[in-house]
Design an enzyme around this catalytic site. Structure first.
Site, short mmCIF file in Angstrom:
data_model
loop_
_atom_site.label_atom_id
_atom_site.label_comp_id
_atom_site.label_asym_id
_atom_site.label_seq_id
_atom_site.Cartn_x
_atom_site.Cartn_y
_atom_site.Cartn_z
N TRP A 111 -19.79 14.51 -19.30
CA TRP A 111 -20.07 14.51 -17.87
C TRP A 111 -21.28 15.37 -17.55
O TRP A 111 -21.66 16.26 -18.32
CB TRP A 111 -18.86 15.01 -17.09
CG TRP A 111 -17.62 14.20 -17.30
CD1 TRP A 111 -16.52 14.55 -18.03
CD2 TRP A 111 -17.35 12.90 -16.77
NE1 TRP A 111 -15.58 13.54 -17.99
CE2 TRP A 111 -16.06 12.52 -17.23
CE3 TRP A 111 -18.06 12.01 -15.96
CZ2 TRP A 111 -15.47 11.30 -16.90
CZ3 TRP A 111 -17.47 10.79 -15.63
CH2 TRP A 111 -16.20 10.45 -16.10
N ASN A 129 -9.36 4.80 3.03
CA ASN A 129 -9.09 4.55 1.61
C ASN A 129 -10.21 3.79 0.92
O ASN A 129 -10.56 4.08 -0.22
CB ASN A 129 -7.78 3.78 1.45
CG ASN A 129 -7.37 3.65 0.00
OD1 ASN A 129 -7.18 4.64 -0.70
ND2 ASN A 129 -7.26 2.42 -0.49
N TRP A 139 2.23 2.18 -3.44
CA TRP A 139 1.35 2.89 -4.38
C TRP A 139 1.72 4.37 -4.46
O TRP A 139 1.60 5.00 -5.52
CB TRP A 139 -0.11 2.76 -3.95
CG TRP A 139 -0.80 1.53 -4.43
CD1 TRP A 139 -0.99 0.38 -3.74
CD2 TRP A 139 -1.41 1.33 -5.71
NE1 TRP A 139 -1.68 -0.54 -4.52
CE2 TRP A 139 -1.95 0.02 -5.73
CE3 TRP A 139 -1.55 2.13 -6.85
CZ2 TRP A 139 -2.62 -0.50 -6.84
CZ3 TRP A 139 -2.22 1.61 -7.95
CH2 TRP A 139 -2.74 0.32 -7.94
N GLU A 142 0.83 -1.21 0.00
CA GLU A 142 0.00 0.00 0.00
C GLU A 142 0.87 1.26 0.00
O GLU A 142 0.56 2.23 -0.70
CB GLU A 142 -0.94 -0.01 1.21
CG GLU A 142 -2.03 -1.05 1.13
CD GLU A 142 -2.92 -0.89 -0.08
OE1 GLU A 142 -3.38 0.24 -0.35
OE2 GLU A 142 -3.13 -1.88 -0.80
N TRP A 150 -8.44 8.99 -8.08
CA TRP A 150 -9.62 9.39 -8.83
C TRP A 150 -9.60 8.80 -10.24
O TRP A 150 -10.64 8.40 -10.77
CB TRP A 150 -9.73 10.92 -8.88
CG TRP A 150 -10.42 11.43 -7.65
CD1 TRP A 150 -9.85 11.87 -6.49
CD2 TRP A 150 -11.83 11.51 -7.46
NE1 TRP A 150 -10.83 12.21 -5.58
CE2 TRP A 150 -12.03 12.02 -6.15
CE3 TRP A 150 -12.93 11.22 -8.25
CZ2 TRP A 150 -13.32 12.22 -5.64
CZ3 TRP A 150 -14.21 11.43 -7.74
CH2 TRP A 150 -14.39 11.92 -6.45
N TRP A 182 -15.27 13.81 -12.77
CA TRP A 182 -14.43 13.33 -11.67
C TRP A 182 -13.46 14.40 -11.17
O TRP A 182 -13.04 14.38 -10.01
CB TRP A 182 -13.65 12.09 -12.11
CG TRP A 182 -12.72 12.33 -13.28
CD1 TRP A 182 -13.04 12.26 -14.60
CD2 TRP A 182 -11.34 12.67 -13.22
NE1 TRP A 182 -11.94 12.56 -15.38
CE2 TRP A 182 -10.88 12.80 -14.55
CE3 TRP A 182 -10.43 12.87 -12.18
CZ2 TRP A 182 -9.55 13.13 -14.87
CZ3 TRP A 182 -9.11 13.20 -12.49
CH2 TRP A 182 -8.70 13.33 -13.82
#
Length: 586
Positions: free
Chosen positions: A418, A453, A389, A386, A494, A471
């Protein structure tokens, strides 16, 4: 978009502590302005950034037809190396703190101290407060407050070594390089050390400073320290950069196993010469400034956030140590459960630099039963993955810089149509969507400046796919409110959830918010903590009170019904994505 929606949006942004944007008339004078919804919703601040990049230019970055900012920086380093090496130490050496607010395991600080010691001159440390940088990077007020409080701790730690920390507010972000060179000249410093940041603006600034420093008589040494493995060190068998996490992670592990010294920690700086306090008395007396007007917290917010988030590297190391000794053993099974406190919660320290990622990985390795980073205890292996990342997303940022320019990693996703429904966006922002798990997560963010998370993935998927809202609006909202806001990780997350980014979930994989709730908050503990209207509802009805015979209780408490139907939203989303990607929707 009707005028009432624009007005409501402005009111919403003001309510959440965001500055008023320029009027439409004023905006039209800014290069790159157009009447698109993206402009009206202030997704991009045209005060600092140019018009949206064309997809063709993204392709040129992908094919190396145009130079990346990291390549511009590396070229500046190579071409000035000889001159910088020949620069003689004068009266002082300077270290510039940015997102590395610690004295332990700080590479640039360590090198600066060694350089100062080699000629028995003092080390001076600086930090620049930039209101324009805060605005351009959408830095949250709670994060600014955390940084300023951390500087107080850092100043005390450095003072014990007779090292001054000078903090100054520079109004114009473009004036920062010249101001630093002015300070170096004032103090007789011919060497400036700092750690590299990988955002586009910062890489270009460091490249410029590396070159202009030579003409200013200052050798600028910007060194890699933000990542455990620096961008550029890993490449596939074909020589390309990795855009998928799993093979990247295998290469990352292999690199560290064959270069174990990369996890050696850097010693704190040496103590300054005895006359440093006398010669730089004014610097030791320098006070840490208040937050700029555009990033001030209310008195209530200060009290709340400061009780939750103690600052400084001592707190960071204590939190890390407690996690590795008490909680990591259950991490593999509990890490996806947002209720309780099953994770390390050191993201705020990693993003502000009160804890280095190298220290975190080395500590996890040392707590394990093996020195292999992918062996031994399952919880430790999972946690290391993790933390990795964070490195991955910074590698992506360095090699695909247009993700820092308001473009998705996959440029073809630019054509998705969108929605810009302010009413639905408001419901999402305030945790009033009617989906208890989603609402709990957003209320946690608004109250604490932090979100688990698993919850981040759920709310991001909900905004982009159930609501079909751009987004980038959610990405910006997160940065405006997160205490651990880090551009690379936030953008990467995202992109993953909206299926527009590097190594994304496929566009047809759409989180079901109800199933997410039932799976990761089975007993409703997380929901009851943050959605107080529902704390009296028992059993499985907590996940869907209106659909599971708790309508009267929900209505009486004032909790809203679901703002959209997930099944209908899913079908609409699939159709819209296919249309945007030019795929057959028949």
């Amino acid at each position: 978009m009707v005028p009432s929606q624009v007005a409501a949006n402005c009111a919403k942004r003001k309510a959440h502590g965001v500055e008023d944007s320029p009027s439409k008339k004023a905006k039209s004078d800014i290069p790159g302005y157009n009447d698109s919804p993206q402009e009206e919703y202030d997704i991009v601040d045209r005060q600092f950034y140019p018009p949206e990049m064309e997809n063709e230019r993204c392709k040129q970055y992908n094919t190396s037809a145009i130079e990346r900012p990291i390549e511009t920086f590396e070229e500046a380093q190579r071409e000035t190396q000889s001159e910088r090496d020949k620069t003689r130490v004068k009266d002082a050496v300077v270290h510039w703190f940015k997102c590395d607010l610690r004295i332990t395991d700080n590479k640039a600080l360590h090198l600066a101290s060694a350089k100062a010691k080699s000629r028995s001159v003092p080390l001076i440390c600086i930090h620049i407060v930039s209101p324009q940088d805060y605005k351009a990077h959408v830095t949250s007020a709670v994060r600014v407050d955390f940084v300023l409080r951390t500087l107080e701790v850092l100043k005390e730690d450095l003072a014990q070594l007779d090292i001054p920390l000078y903090v100054e507010t520079v109004a114009k972000r473009k004036a920062i390089p010249n101001r630093i060179f002015e300070l170096c000249e004032k103090w007789g410093a011919s060497h400036l050390y700092t750690n590299i940041e990988y955002e586009v603006d910062e890489l270009r600034r460091e490249a410029l400073m590396t070159r202009t420093g030579v003409s200013n008589g200052v050798a600028v040494h910007a060194v890699p320290d933000t990542c455990v493995v620096a961008p550029g060190e890993l490449s596939s068998g074909t020589g390309n950069q990795y855009s998928v996490y799993s093979p990247w992670f295998r290469a990352w592990l292999a690199y560290l196993h064959t270069h174990p010294h990369q996890l050696d920690l850097f010693d704190p700086p040496n103590k300054n010469p005895e006359d440093a306090r006398r010669n730089f008395k004014d610097l030791f007396e320098c006070e840490i400034p208040e937050a700029p007007e555009n990033k001030k917290l209310t008195d209530e917010e200060k009290k709340r956030f400061r009780s939750m988030w103690p600052p400084g590297e001592h707190e960071a190391r204590e939190r890390l140590g407690k996690f590795l000794s008490e909680k990591v053993h259950h991490y593999a099974d509990a890490r996806n459960i947002p209720a309780g406190n099953s994770t390390a919660i050191v993201s705020v320290h990693l993003s502000s630099g009160t804890l280095s990622a190298r220290t975190a990985i080395a500590a996890a390795r040392d707590a394990n039963s093996t020195k292999k980073l992918d062996g031994g205890e399952k919880g430790i292996v999972g946690w290391i993955s993790e933390v990795a990342w964070r490195d991955f997303y910074k590698h992506v940022l360095a090699h695909w810089p247009y993700v820092c320019m308001n473009k998705p990693f996959k440029p073809e996703y630019t054509n998705i149509q969108w929605e810009y429904n302010n009413e639905l966006f408001q419901k999402w922002c305030t945790g009033m969507t009617g989906y208890p798990f989603i609402d709990a997560a957003m209320r946690q963010l608004n109250h604490t400046g932090y979100m688990h998370n698993r919850a981040r993935m759920a709310v991001a998927s909900f905004l982009a796919k159930d609501l079909l809202i751009d987004w980038r609006m959610g990405e910006r909202y997160f940065m405006e409110h997160l205490i651990d806001g880090d551009f690379a990780s936030n953008n990467g997350g995202w992109g993953f959830s909206a299926s527009t980014g590097v190594d994304p979930q496929p566009y047809f994989r759409i989180f079901n918010p109800l199933l997410q709730s039932e799976r990761f908050d089975a007993d409703g503990e997380y929901i009851r903590k943050w959605v107080k209207e529902l704390e009296g509802i028992e059993g499985k009805a907590i996940h869907d009170p209106y659909g599971r015979k708790a309508t009267k209780a929900a209505e009486k408490a004032g909790y809203p019904k679901m703002c959209v139907d997930h099944k209908e939203s899913r079908e609409r989303c699939l159709k819209r994505y296919k249309e945007g990607l030019g795929r057959d929707t028949a």
